[in-house]
Design a protein around this motif. Structure first.
Motif, PDB file in Angstrom:
ATOM      1  N   LYS A 100       5.511  15.026 -46.280  1.00 26.84           N
ATOM      2  CA  LYS A 100       6.690  14.173 -46.145  1.00 26.84           C
ATOM      3  C   LYS A 100       7.931  15.014 -45.864  1.00 26.84           C
ATOM      4  O   LYS A 100       8.068  16.134 -46.345  1.00 26.84           O
ATOM      5  CB  LYS A 100       6.951  13.369 -47.423  1.00 26.84           C
ATOM      6  N   THR A 101       8.830  14.444 -45.101  1.00 27.60           N
ATOM      7  CA  THR A 101      10.153  15.019 -44.916  1.00 27.60           C
ATOM      8  C   THR A 101      11.031  14.474 -46.026  1.00 27.60           C
ATOM      9  O   THR A 101      10.992  13.277 -46.307  1.00 27.60           O
ATOM     10  CB  THR A 101      10.718  14.609 -43.535  1.00 27.60           C
ATOM     11  N   ALA A 102      11.801  15.328 -46.679  1.00 28.74           N
ATOM     12  CA  ALA A 102      12.602  14.892 -47.819  1.00 28.74           C
ATOM     13  C   ALA A 102      14.086  15.133 -47.590  1.00 28.74           C
ATOM     14  O   ALA A 102      14.487  16.100 -46.944  1.00 28.74           O
ATOM     15  CB  ALA A 102      12.162  15.627 -49.078  1.00 28.74           C
ATOM     16  N   LEU A 103      14.877  14.219 -48.162  1.00 25.69           N
ATOM     17  CA  LEU A 103      16.331  14.342 -48.166  1.00 25.69           C
ATOM     18  C   LEU A 103      16.799  14.263 -49.613  1.00 25.69           C
ATOM     19  O   LEU A 103      16.737  13.194 -50.225  1.00 25.69           O
ATOM     20  CB  LEU A 103      16.978  13.224 -47.343  1.00 25.69           C
ATOM     21  N   PRO A 104      17.233  15.393 -50.196  1.00 27.70           N
ATOM     22  CA  PRO A 104      17.737  15.371 -51.565  1.00 27.70           C
ATOM     23  C   PRO A 104      19.217  14.989 -51.605  1.00 27.70           C
ATOM     24  O   PRO A 104      20.020  15.499 -50.828  1.00 27.70           O
ATOM     25  CB  PRO A 104      17.536  16.812 -52.037  1.00 27.70           C
ATOM     26  N   ILE A 105      19.553  14.076 -52.513  1.00 32.14           N
ATOM     27  CA  ILE A 105      20.933  13.614 -52.687  1.00 32.14           C
ATOM     28  C   ILE A 105      21.246  13.636 -54.180  1.00 32.14           C
ATOM     29  O   ILE A 105      20.426  13.210 -54.999  1.00 32.14           O
ATOM     30  CB  ILE A 105      21.116  12.169 -52.165  1.00 32.14           C
ATOM     31  N   ALA A 106      22.428  14.106 -54.528  1.00 32.26           N
ATOM     32  CA  ALA A 106      22.859  14.095 -55.931  1.00 32.26           C
ATOM     33  C   ALA A 106      24.285  13.590 -56.010  1.00 32.26           C
ATOM     34  O   ALA A 106      25.054  13.714 -55.055  1.00 32.26           O
ATOM     35  CB  ALA A 106      22.755  15.494 -56.524  1.00 32.26           C
ATOM     36  N   ARG A 122      15.883  20.718 -54.399  1.00 30.01           N
ATOM     37  CA  ARG A 122      15.108  21.353 -53.317  1.00 30.01           C
ATOM     38  C   ARG A 122      13.835  22.025 -53.852  1.00 30.01           C
ATOM     39  O   ARG A 122      12.738  21.788 -53.332  1.00 30.01           O
ATOM     40  CB  ARG A 122      15.978  22.346 -52.553  1.00 30.01           C
ATOM     41  N   PRO A 123      13.907  22.831 -54.918  1.00 30.00           N
ATOM     42  CA  PRO A 123      12.674  23.463 -55.420  1.00 30.00           C
ATOM     43  C   PRO A 123      11.629  22.458 -55.906  1.00 30.00           C
ATOM     44  O   PRO A 123      10.437  22.638 -55.653  1.00 30.00           O
ATOM     45  CB  PRO A 123      13.163  24.341 -56.577  1.00 30.00           C
ATOM     46  N   VAL A 124      12.050  21.395 -56.591  1.00 29.55           N
ATOM     47  CA  VAL A 124      11.065  20.437 -57.096  1.00 29.55           C
ATOM     48  C   VAL A 124      10.407  19.674 -55.945  1.00 29.55           C
ATOM     49  O   VAL A 124       9.208  19.389 -55.989  1.00 29.55           O
ATOM     50  CB  VAL A 124      11.664  19.488 -58.165  1.00 29.55           C
ATOM     51  N   LEU A 125      11.153  19.369 -54.895  1.00 25.50           N
ATOM     52  CA  LEU A 125      10.565  18.662 -53.746  1.00 25.50           C
ATOM     53  C   LEU A 125       9.632  19.583 -52.958  1.00 25.50           C
ATOM     54  O   LEU A 125       8.597  19.147 -52.462  1.00 25.50           O
ATOM     55  CB  LEU A 125      11.661  18.083 -52.856  1.00 25.50           C
ATOM     56  N   THR A 126       9.986  20.836 -52.879  1.00 21.28           N
ATOM     57  CA  THR A 126       9.105  21.805 -52.222  1.00 21.28           C
ATOM     58  C   THR A 126       7.817  21.962 -53.028  1.00 21.28           C
ATOM     59  O   THR A 126       6.717  21.931 -52.470  1.00 21.28           O
ATOM     60  CB  THR A 126       9.822  23.162 -52.072  1.00 21.28           C
ATOM     61  N   ALA A 127       7.946  22.082 -54.342  1.00 18.60           N
ATOM     62  CA  ALA A 127       6.768  22.215 -55.201  1.00 18.60           C
ATOM     63  C   ALA A 127       5.891  20.965 -55.151  1.00 18.60           C
ATOM     64  O   ALA A 127       4.667  21.056 -55.304  1.00 18.60           O
ATOM     65  CB  ALA A 127       7.190  22.494 -56.641  1.00 18.60           C
ATOM     66  N   ALA A 128       6.500  19.809 -54.914  1.00 21.94           N
ATOM     67  CA  ALA A 128       5.744  18.550 -54.831  1.00 21.94           C
ATOM     68  C   ALA A 128       5.010  18.415 -53.499  1.00 21.94           C
ATOM     69  O   ALA A 128       4.268  17.453 -53.303  1.00 21.94           O
ATOM     70  CB  ALA A 128       6.670  17.362 -55.049  1.00 21.94           C
ATOM     71  N   GLY A 129       5.219  19.364 -52.593  1.00 17.54           N
ATOM     72  CA  GLY A 129       4.449  19.373 -51.360  1.00 17.54           C
ATOM     73  C   GLY A 129       5.148  18.851 -50.129  1.00 17.54           C
ATOM     74  O   GLY A 129       4.533  18.749 -49.062  1.00 17.54           O
ATOM     75  N   CYS A 130       6.414  18.514 -50.229  1.00 17.76           N
ATOM     76  CA  CYS A 130       7.122  18.040 -49.028  1.00 17.76           C
ATOM     77  C   CYS A 130       7.051  19.126 -47.957  1.00 17.76           C
ATOM     78  O   CYS A 130       7.286  20.297 -48.238  1.00 17.76           O
ATOM     79  CB  CYS A 130       8.580  17.721 -49.353  1.00 17.76           C
ATOM     80  N   SER A 131       6.709  18.723 -46.743  1.00 20.36           N
ATOM     81  CA  SER A 131       6.566  19.709 -45.675  1.00 20.36           C
ATOM     82  C   SER A 131       7.912  20.199 -45.182  1.00 20.36           C
ATOM     83  O   SER A 131       8.026  21.308 -44.677  1.00 20.36           O
ATOM     84  CB  SER A 131       5.774  19.113 -44.511  1.00 20.36           C
ATOM     85  N   GLN A 132       8.922  19.369 -45.324  1.00 21.99           N
ATOM     86  CA  GLN A 132      10.256  19.749 -44.889  1.00 21.99           C
ATOM     87  C   GLN A 132      11.262  19.132 -45.856  1.00 21.99           C
ATOM     88  O   GLN A 132      11.263  17.923 -46.058  1.00 21.99           O
ATOM     89  CB  GLN A 132      10.511  19.248 -43.472  1.00 21.99           C
ATOM     90  N   LEU A 172      12.804  12.942 -38.851  1.00 21.27           N
ATOM     91  CA  LEU A 172      11.799  11.879 -38.872  1.00 21.27           C
ATOM     92  C   LEU A 172      11.353  11.514 -37.462  1.00 21.27           C
ATOM     93  O   LEU A 172      10.159  11.352 -37.200  1.00 21.27           O
ATOM     94  CB  LEU A 172      12.344  10.638 -39.582  1.00 21.27           C
ATOM     95  N   THR A 173      12.296  11.401 -36.560  1.00 19.63           N
ATOM     96  CA  THR A 173      11.988  11.045 -35.172  1.00 19.63           C
ATOM     97  C   THR A 173      11.153  12.137 -34.513  1.00 19.63           C
ATOM     98  O   THR A 173      10.183  11.849 -33.815  1.00 19.63           O
ATOM     99  CB  THR A 173      13.282  10.791 -34.381  1.00 19.63           C
ATOM    100  N   GLU A 174      11.512  13.395 -34.748  1.00 24.45           N
ATOM    101  CA  GLU A 174      10.756  14.522 -34.181  1.00 24.45           C
ATOM    102  C   GLU A 174       9.338  14.568 -34.747  1.00 24.45           C
ATOM    103  O   GLU A 174       8.384  14.830 -34.014  1.00 24.45           O
ATOM    104  CB  GLU A 174      11.481  15.844 -34.440  1.00 24.45           C
ATOM    105  N   THR A 175       9.196  14.316 -36.036  1.00 25.14           N
ATOM    106  CA  THR A 175       7.868  14.300 -36.648  1.00 25.14           C
ATOM    107  C   THR A 175       7.010  13.204 -36.035  1.00 25.14           C
ATOM    108  O   THR A 175       5.835  13.433 -35.713  1.00 25.14           O
ATOM    109  CB  THR A 175       7.976  14.097 -38.177  1.00 25.14           C
ATOM    110  N   GLU A 176       7.579  12.018 -35.851  1.00 24.54           N
ATOM    111  CA  GLU A 176       6.838  10.913 -35.222  1.00 24.54           C
ATOM    112  C   GLU A 176       6.430  11.275 -33.800  1.00 24.54           C
ATOM    113  O   GLU A 176       5.320  11.003 -33.374  1.00 24.54           O
ATOM    114  CB  GLU A 176       7.696   9.648 -35.188  1.00 24.54           C
ATOM    115  N   ARG A 177       7.347  11.906 -33.064  1.00 25.28           N
ATOM    116  CA  ARG A 177       7.059  12.300 -31.683  1.00 25.28           C
ATOM    117  C   ARG A 177       5.908  13.292 -31.636  1.00 25.28           C
ATOM    118  O   ARG A 177       4.969  13.149 -30.853  1.00 25.28           O
ATOM    119  CB  ARG A 177       8.309  12.897 -31.039  1.00 25.28           C
ATOM    120  N   ARG A 178       5.927  14.286 -32.520  1.00 25.06           N
ATOM    121  CA  ARG A 178       4.832  15.274 -32.564  1.00 25.06           C
ATOM    122  C   ARG A 178       3.513  14.616 -32.923  1.00 25.06           C
ATOM    123  O   ARG A 178       2.473  14.951 -32.358  1.00 25.06           O
ATOM    124  CB  ARG A 178       5.175  16.386 -33.554  1.00 25.06           C
TER     125      ARG A 178
END
Length: 184
Positions: A100-106, A122-132, A172-178
């Protein structure tokens, strides 16, 4: 376009929910579908017990599974993301955010928390496996403006959120295109 799961890691209603609403409106204007997930509205016993048989929790897990991207928003307490968000992330099965592509907001009450996105979310989302994990944004609570027609932001918060939403929507658009090119 992409399906985005927006996780509201704070009490509802509240500033975090308002920021998620603003972000969702921006993403929907770009053609993406946004579904909100609010752990605060889940049964506390099921949430704390990681009861994936609970209908609300099962529904949230299904949304995350189907989503192309995830917005993870949290209020900042003691220079960290909320315990509510931590509890929700802990109940996710391994790989739930993989690919998944992630957008962190606080959001929070002081500019002193500006780096919290980079040092906690950012570290927790990376550890959870988000690809970006895209650039995130911090929003001052005082920059959240409620209007009769929705939620707005002012000042530096508006500039930061507009920029990260553009980047996230583009990713998101680039990921869908790929993915379409790989299928063809």
């Amino acid at each position: 376009m992409a399906l985005v799961a927006a996780v509201i890691g704070g009490p509802v209603p509240g500033p975090t929910a308002h920021v998620v609403e603003h972000v969702a409106e921006r993403l929907e204007l770009k053609g993406h579908t946004t579904v909100r997930i609010s752990p605060a509205e889940m049964p506390p016993a099921a949430l704390l017990g990681a009861d994936s048989s609970d209908p609300q929790i099962r529904s949230a897990l299904e949304i995350l599974e189907q989503a192309d991207g995830v917005v993870v928003a949290t209020p900042i307490f003691q220079s960290a993301y909320s315990g509510l968000l931590k509890t929700f992330l802990d109940l996710l099965p391994p790989g739930a955010l993989a690919g998944k592509t992630a957008l962190p907001i606080a959001n929070g009450g002081s500019r002193g928390h500006l780096l919290t996105v980079d040092y906690t979310l950012r570290p927790v989302l990376t550890a959870a496996g988000c690809s970006q994990v895209g650039n995130g944004a911090f929003v001052l609570d005082t920059d959240i403006v409620l209007h009769s027609c929705g939620v707005g932001l002012k000042g530096e918060s508006e500039v930061r959120v507009a920029a990260v939403c553009r980047e996230f929507a583009h990713s998101l658009t680039e990921t869908e295109r790929r993915q379409r090119l790989e299928i063809d």
